[in-house]
Design an enzyme around this catalytic site. Structure first.
Site, PDB file in Angstrom:
ATOM      1  N   ILE A 169       0.398  -0.586   0.166  1.00 58.33           N
ATOM      2  CA  ILE A 169      -0.520  -0.188  -0.306  1.00 58.33           C
ATOM      3  C   ILE A 169       0.557   1.097  -0.323  1.00 58.33           C
ATOM      4  O   ILE A 169       1.288   1.579   1.429  1.00 58.33           O
ATOM      5  CB  ILE A 169      -0.962   0.051   1.518  1.00 58.33           C
ATOM      6  CG1 ILE A 169      -1.592  -1.512   1.252  1.00 58.33           C
ATOM      7  CG2 ILE A 169      -1.605   0.920   0.818  1.00 58.33           C
ATOM      8  CD1 ILE A 169      -2.249  -1.736  -0.228  1.00 58.33           C
ATOM      9  N   GLY A 254      -7.204   6.352 -12.232  1.00 54.52           N
ATOM     10  CA  GLY A 254      -5.371   5.679 -11.843  1.00 54.52           C
ATOM     11  C   GLY A 254      -5.054   6.367 -12.521  1.00 54.52           C
ATOM     12  O   GLY A 254      -3.353   6.223 -12.654  1.00 54.52           O
ATOM     13  N   GLU A 375      -1.398  -0.958 -10.293  1.00 51.14           N
ATOM     14  CA  GLU A 375      -2.224  -0.230 -10.885  1.00 51.14           C
ATOM     15  C   GLU A 375      -2.834  -0.899 -12.263  1.00 51.14           C
ATOM     16  O   GLU A 375      -3.085  -0.698 -13.815  1.00 51.14           O
ATOM     17  CB  GLU A 375      -2.764   1.389 -11.300  1.00 51.14           C
ATOM     18  CG  GLU A 375      -2.421   2.696  -9.973  1.00 51.14           C
ATOM     19  CD  GLU A 375      -3.007   3.695  -9.985  1.00 51.14           C
ATOM     20  OE1 GLU A 375      -3.781   3.762 -10.847  1.00 51.14           O
ATOM     21  OE2 GLU A 375      -3.065   4.484  -9.161  1.00 51.14           O
TER      22      GLU A 375
HETATM   23  C1  LIG Z   1       5.689   0.030  -5.365  1.00 55.43           C
HETATM   24  C2  LIG Z   1       3.928  -0.643  -5.539  1.00 55.43           C
HETATM   25  C3  LIG Z   1       3.156   0.123  -4.755  1.00 55.43           C
HETATM   26  C4  LIG Z   1       1.875  -0.649  -4.828  1.00 55.43           C
HETATM   27  N1  LIG Z   1       0.681   0.588  -4.290  1.00 55.43           N
HETATM   28  C5  LIG Z   1      -0.656  -0.517  -4.369  1.00 55.43           C
HETATM   29  C6  LIG Z   1      -1.034   0.538  -3.595  1.00 55.43           C
HETATM   30  O1  LIG Z   1      -1.269   1.658  -3.206  1.00 55.43           O
HETATM   31  N2  LIG Z   1      -2.499  -0.510  -3.500  1.00 55.43           N
HETATM   32  C7  LIG Z   1      -3.296  -1.010  -3.762  1.00 55.43           C
HETATM   33  O2  LIG Z   1      -4.150  -1.913  -3.493  1.00 55.43           O
HETATM   34  N3  LIG Z   1      -1.584  -2.490  -4.938  1.00 55.43           N
HETATM   35  C8  LIG Z   1      -0.886  -1.291  -5.058  1.00 55.43           C
HETATM   36  N4  LIG Z   1       0.511  -2.426  -5.370  1.00 55.43           N
HETATM   37  C9  LIG Z   1      -0.063  -3.441  -5.523  1.00 55.43           C
HETATM   38  C10 LIG Z   1      -0.105  -3.876  -7.477  1.00 55.43           C
HETATM   39  O3  LIG Z   1      -1.596  -3.643  -7.937  1.00 55.43           O
HETATM   40  C11 LIG Z   1       0.163  -4.875  -7.469  1.00 55.43           C
HETATM   41  O4  LIG Z   1       1.457  -5.740  -7.310  1.00 55.43           O
HETATM   42  C12 LIG Z   1      -0.506  -5.268  -9.155  1.00 55.43           C
HETATM   43  O5  LIG Z   1      -1.514  -5.463  -9.570  1.00 55.43           O
HETATM   44  C13 LIG Z   1       0.280  -6.907  -9.343  1.00 55.43           C
HETATM   45  O6  LIG Z   1      -0.076  -7.915  -8.680  1.00 55.43           O
HETATM   46  P1  LIG Z   1       0.747  -9.275  -8.042  1.00 55.43           P
HETATM   47  O7  LIG Z   1       1.696  -8.646  -7.510  1.00 55.43           O
HETATM   48  O8  LIG Z   1       0.307  -9.774  -7.270  1.00 55.43           O
HETATM   49  O9  LIG Z   1       0.875  -9.799  -9.439  1.00 55.43           O
HETATM   50  P2  LIG Z   1       0.433 -10.724  -9.745  1.00 55.43           P
HETATM   51  O10 LIG Z   1      -1.201 -10.596  -9.963  1.00 55.43           O
HETATM   52  O11 LIG Z   1       0.596 -12.187  -8.865  1.00 55.43           O
HETATM   53  O12 LIG Z   1       1.045 -10.862 -11.455  1.00 55.43           O
HETATM   54  C14 LIG Z   1       2.143 -12.165 -11.791  1.00 55.43           C
HETATM   55  C15 LIG Z   1       2.466 -11.589 -13.653  1.00 55.43           C
HETATM   56  O13 LIG Z   1       1.493 -12.574 -13.874  1.00 55.43           O
HETATM   57  C16 LIG Z   1       0.931 -11.999 -14.403  1.00 55.43           C
HETATM   58  N5  LIG Z   1      -0.811 -12.314 -14.645  1.00 55.43           N
HETATM   59  C17 LIG Z   1      -1.608 -12.565 -13.943  1.00 55.43           C
HETATM   60  N6  LIG Z   1      -2.403 -13.173 -14.696  1.00 55.43           N
HETATM   61  C18 LIG Z   1      -2.197 -12.870 -15.489  1.00 55.43           C
HETATM   62  C19 LIG Z   1      -4.034 -13.062 -16.528  1.00 55.43           C
HETATM   63  N7  LIG Z   1      -4.908 -12.896 -16.427  1.00 55.43           N
HETATM   64  N8  LIG Z   1      -3.149 -13.230 -17.684  1.00 55.43           N
HETATM   65  C20 LIG Z   1      -1.953 -12.674 -18.284  1.00 55.43           C
HETATM   66  N9  LIG Z   1      -0.876 -12.381 -17.309  1.00 55.43           N
HETATM   67  C21 LIG Z   1      -1.612 -12.339 -16.147  1.00 55.43           C
HETATM   68  C22 LIG Z   1       1.100 -10.358 -14.638  1.00 55.43           C
HETATM   69  O14 LIG Z   1       0.792  -9.546 -15.397  1.00 55.43           O
HETATM   70  C23 LIG Z   1       2.387 -10.617 -13.934  1.00 55.43           C
HETATM   71  O15 LIG Z   1       3.701 -10.073 -14.755  1.00 55.43           O
HETATM   72  C24 LIG Z   1       1.771  -1.978  -5.390  1.00 55.43           C
HETATM   73  C25 LIG Z   1       2.710  -2.669  -6.244  1.00 55.43           C
HETATM   74  C26 LIG Z   1       3.753  -2.433  -5.948  1.00 55.43           C
HETATM   75  C27 LIG Z   1       4.955  -3.390  -5.846  1.00 55.43           C
END
Ligand SMILES: Cc1cc2nc3c(=O)[nH]c(=O)nc-3n(C[C@H](O)[C@H](O)[C@H](O)COP(=O)(O)OP(=O)(O)OC[C@H]3O[C@@H](n4cnc5c(N)ncnc54)[C@H](O)[C@@H]3O)c2cc1C
Length: 393
Positions: A169, A254, A375
């Site tokens: 977050i 966003g 995002e």
């Molecule tokens: C620095 C930072 C700040 C952040 N800030 C916030 C915040 O303020 N609020 C908040 O709520 N979240 C926040 N996030 C979370 C961020 O939105 C998530 O990390 C992001 O949405 C990816 O989710 P995940 O990390 O679980 O990756 P995953 O969902 O596990 O994805 C891993 C890989 O699999 C791929 N993938 C997954 N599903 C599919 C599909 N159906 N088809 C094709 N490819 C797929 C993705 O593209 C990715 O390459 C932040 C993250 C970071 C690192």
């Protein structure tokens, strides 16, 4: 080309044309970013801590409530102005950019759009004056599949009791107010997801581990811990079970903000690369005299211009009430690609010096990576774009 002055006046303005108010606002932000943020960037990145005095200045300058109406103490500005703000600040420091971005394009946006009048009176003046906001959707097991979230909210009397953990977050260390998504009915799937306004002092709420990151290191990214966290019923945002709609719509806006962060970042890196190429001498002349380097600079500038057009157009579409979902996904996808390419080439233009922390471009390169992740990852943007194209939109 318009043939007469009359037809020129009727023609749509170029996408990059700014009104007098927008120009004034952009120049004020530019000066502030150069004078007050730039000197602190390296130290903040090394320490992984954002300078509290700069956050106070954000508030003093009205940059934390750009779109909040004057009636609640805000600047009464436009979404486009928020975008200019994020772009200008990110040119100097993308960590600072994401702080003002989350505040304006996610948190304030959600509060402006979905609150009751009572909630507006309670929260909007704070967001303008002194309260940093954060947006809490992601969890350890639900990122791209955001609506698989497990944080639970149960109604007991006049309160919701929240249990669970949020991850990643942004702004969590500094924030006083969190827009937080939880489910009131796990069996209902996404139709159970409900949004809440959670204050940092609510019983049972705490901020956990802070991540040690590759880039945007000065921006805090933390876990949130909810252990029987008591949230007054009056702090539900929107309707029960409609949180998914709030999350989707807020993130659509966003994404344009992240696009602005990425074009600012790319422009910042490019400006350093241009200056350096005119100073650095090899073979008895400036490296900018070599056509190979000139073409690299030209290619980068062209890509930045194209990405900026996408960002500005989507922001203007939002301000006039047009549907911009596809464009916002394109903005996020493309501008994060451009930022990564431009930052990478900027490091190369600096040669070996670019690879060291004594020069500013390696930081832009590290900071650029997040644009393809948060995002909604690039794959998620492609999925949205493809879905819309295939349904004829
Ligand atoms: C620095 C930072 C700040 C952040 N800030 C916030 C915040 O303020 N609020 C908040 O709520 N979240 C926040 N996030 C979370 C961020 O939105 C998530 O990390 C992001 O949405 C990816 O989710 P995940 O990390 O679980 O990756 P995953 O969902 O596990 O994805 C891993 C890989 O699999 C791929 N993938 C997954 N599903 C599919 C599909 N159906 N088809 C094709 N490819 C797929 C993705 O593209 C990715 O390459 C932040 C993250 C970071 C690192």
């Amino acid at each position: 080309m318009p043939q007469t002055l009359e037809s020129a006046a009727k023609a749509p303005l170029p996408l990059t044309a700014l009104t007098d108010d927008e120009l004034l606002f952009r120049d004020q932000v530019r000066q502030f970013a150069n004078d007050s943020i730039r000197p602190k960037v390296r130290e903040m990145d090394e320490k992984g801590v954002f300078e509290p005095a700069i956050i106070r200045q954000f508030f003093e300058l009205g940059l934390m409530g750009v779109e909040i109406p004057e009636a609640y103490g805000g600047a009464g500005g436009t979404f486009f102005e928020s975008i200019l703000l994020v772009e200008e600040v990110s040119k100097v420091d993308p960590s600072a950019g994401v702080i003002v971005d989350v505040q304006n394009t996610l948190v304030n946006n959600a509060l402006l759009r979905w609150t009751t009048e009572d909630q507006k009176k309670r929260y909007l003046p704070k967001m303008v004056a002194d309260t940093v906001g954060a947006y809490a959707l992601s969890e350890a097991a639900s990122g791209s599949d955001a609506f698989a979230l497990q944080t639970r909210a149960e109604l007991k009397g006049n309160e919701y009791i929240l249990n669970g953990r949020k991850l990643w977050i942004t702004n969590a260390k500094e924030a006083g107010v969190f827009i937080l998504l939880a489910t009131i009915d796990p069996a209902a799937g996404y139709r159970g997801i409900t949004a809440f306004i959670v204050e940092k002092d609510f019983p049972g709420f705490s901020v956990g581990k802070k991540e040690d990151k590759l880039g945007i290191r000065a921006s805090s990214t933390c876990e949130l811990i909810l252990e029987d966290c008591r949230v007054p019923k009056a702090n539900m945002l929107g309707e029960p079970g409609k949180g998914y709609k709030i999350a989707i719509e807020t993130l659509n806006e966003g994404r344009i903000g992240i696009g602005a962060q990425m074009i600012g970042l790319a422009q910042g890196a490019w400006e350093h690369a241009l200056r350096y190429s005119q100073e650095r001498k090899q073979f008895g002349k400036s490296i900018s005299d070599f056509q190979g380097v000139q073409f690299q600079l030209a290619q980068m500038a062209t890509e930045i211009e194209a990405a900026r057009m996408l960002v500005y157009n989507a922001a203007r579409m939002k301000d006039v009430g047009m549907d911009f979902v596809k464009q916002a996904a394109m903005v996020k996808l493309f501008s994060s690609q451009v930022a990564e390419r431009v930052a990478s080439l900027s490091v190369e233009i600096y040669g070996g010096y670019g690879f060291t922390k004594d020069y500013p471009v390696e930081k832009y390169y590290r900071d650029a990576k997040i644009g393809k992740i948060y995002e909604g990852t690039s794959n998620m943007q492609l999925q949205t774009i493809a879905k819309m194209l295939l349904s004829g939109k």
